[in-house]
Design a protein around this motif. Sequence first.
Motif, PDB file in Angstrom:
ATOM      1  N   ASP A   1      -8.744  -2.022  -7.506  1.00 10.09           N
ATOM      2  CA  ASP A   1      -9.516  -2.782  -6.503  1.00 10.09           C
ATOM      3  C   ASP A   1      -9.977  -4.119  -7.069  1.00 10.09           C
ATOM      4  O   ASP A   1      -9.945  -5.151  -6.390  1.00 10.09           O
TER       5      ASP A   1
ATOM      6  N   LYS B   1       5.546   3.377   1.788  1.00  9.51           N
ATOM      7  CA  LYS B   1       4.945   2.064   1.519  1.00  9.51           C
ATOM      8  C   LYS B   1       4.658   1.367   2.847  1.00  9.51           C
ATOM      9  O   LYS B   1       5.514   1.402   3.750  1.00  9.51           O
TER      10      LYS B   1
ATOM     11  N   GLU C   1       2.716  -2.266   4.717  1.00  6.00           N
ATOM     12  CA  GLU C   1       2.140  -3.597   4.504  1.00  6.00           C
ATOM     13  C   GLU C   1       1.300  -3.951   5.720  1.00  6.00           C
ATOM     14  O   GLU C   1       1.610  -3.534   6.841  1.00  6.00           O
TER      15      GLU C   1
ATOM     16  N   VAL D   1       0.873  -1.179   0.000  1.00  7.92           N
ATOM     17  CA  VAL D   1       0.000   0.000   0.000  1.00  7.92           C
ATOM     18  C   VAL D   1       0.910   1.229   0.000  1.00  7.92           C
ATOM     19  O   VAL D   1       1.747   1.385   0.890  1.00  7.92           O
TER      20      VAL D   1
ATOM     21  N   CYS E   1      -7.403  -6.805  -7.069  1.00  3.97           N
ATOM     22  CA  CYS E   1      -7.193  -7.351  -5.712  1.00  3.97           C
ATOM     23  C   CYS E   1      -8.251  -8.399  -5.380  1.00  3.97           C
ATOM     24  O   CYS E   1      -7.950  -9.444  -4.798  1.00  3.97           O
TER      25      CYS E   1
ATOM     26  N   LEU F   1      -8.156  -1.174   4.419  1.00  6.56           N
ATOM     27  CA  LEU F   1      -6.747  -0.866   4.121  1.00  6.56           C
ATOM     28  C   LEU F   1      -6.599   0.609   3.751  1.00  6.56           C
ATOM     29  O   LEU F   1      -5.671   1.286   4.186  1.00  6.56           O
ATOM     30  N   LYS F   2      -7.544   1.113   2.943  1.00  3.02           N
ATOM     31  CA  LYS F   2      -7.471   2.524   2.531  1.00  3.02           C
ATOM     32  C   LYS F   2      -7.677   3.445   3.736  1.00  3.02           C
ATOM     33  O   LYS F   2      -6.986   4.439   3.905  1.00  3.02           O
TER      34      LYS F   2
ATOM     35  N   ALA G   1      -4.587   3.366   5.862  1.00  6.27           N
ATOM     36  CA  ALA G   1      -3.479   4.056   5.179  1.00  6.27           C
ATOM     37  C   ALA G   1      -3.635   5.569   5.326  1.00  6.27           C
ATOM     38  O   ALA G   1      -2.667   6.282   5.605  1.00  6.27           O
TER      39      ALA G   1
ATOM     40  N   ILE H   1      -3.770   6.998  -2.637  1.00  6.46           N
ATOM     41  CA  ILE H   1      -3.479   5.638  -2.170  1.00  6.46           C
ATOM     42  C   ILE H   1      -3.373   4.739  -3.407  1.00  6.46           C
ATOM     43  O   ILE H   1      -4.242   4.782  -4.275  1.00  6.46           O
ATOM     44  N   GLU H   2      -2.313   3.958  -3.465  1.00  6.91           N
ATOM     45  CA  GLU H   2      -2.152   3.005  -4.576  1.00  6.91           C
ATOM     46  C   GLU H   2      -1.871   1.619  -4.008  1.00  6.91           C
ATOM     47  O   GLU H   2      -1.268   1.501  -2.945  1.00  6.91           O
ATOM     48  N   PHE H   3      -2.276   0.605  -4.766  1.00  5.87           N
ATOM     49  CA  PHE H   3      -1.965  -0.784  -4.395  1.00  5.87           C
ATOM     50  C   PHE H   3      -1.027  -1.382  -5.442  1.00  5.87           C
ATOM     51  O   PHE H   3      -1.232  -1.174  -6.649  1.00  5.87           O
TER      52      PHE H   3
END
Length: 238
Positions: free
Chosen positions: A134, A178, A180, A91, A137, A152-153, A156, A118-120
């Motif tokens: 998304d 970053k 996790e 993340v 995922c 998660l978002k 974050a 926010i990026e994955f």
Amino acid sequence: MKKLGLFYEGKSKKLYKTEDKNLLITEFKDDFTALNAEKKGTEIGKGALNCKISTQLFHILEAQGIKTHLVKILNDTTQAVKKVTIIPIEVIVRNTAAGSLTKRLGIAEGKKLPFALIEFYYKNDALHSPILNDEHCLLMNLVKSESDLEELKRLAREINSVLKKFFETRNIDLIDFKIEFGIDYDGNILLADEISPDSCRLWDFTTHEKLDKDRFRQNIGSVTVTYEEILKRISSTV
Ligand code: UDP
């Protein structure tokens, strides 16, 4: 607490089993890797600095109600942590354009973003950590449900807001980082891994000097000297 057998070795840390099946020992290494592990290096003392910096930042986050895997620091380079199953998503949170965002989208380095982006990314070196949306995922079952992705978002954003404010008090600009997450024995989502100058971009607020791993990526000079500076600034009372 004693280190038993090696459980896992990553690029910058080793994880050891302990007598307690729910606890592991993390050992921070002096090794650096960048550019998808194509660039490698070592600086003595780097592991200890990251261990201390990450421990302090996790304590600050815990104090604001964010659950983490950290149990306690054991010595200069090791921490006792809760055993979690790592969610294979890196993340990334960005406040200012830098790195791959500038390369991919042509946004100028240093441009302040209008909101925290926010990026994955898929945690998979063989595939060079590709960016995910998304639906990727969910399609690949990297998380159980859409609500886990939303969590998660949310986490974050909250972590960013706590750390950005904290760093500002130390004249440090948190450009991006970053993180996790892992799932513990009881199914809770916990912040895991580390938060250190290896995994963050940190610029001096006034001079914009780079105080992070970009010094290693871009051959700017000694890394540990600036990591020491970060540790000094975050440890000082303001
Ligand atoms: N990052 C990281 N590990 C990775 C990829 C990125 O810790 O495997 C961190 C990096 O240090 C930076 C942020 O995530 O603080 C954003 O990295 P970016 O996508 O710009 O990629 P990079 O330029 O590091 O290749």
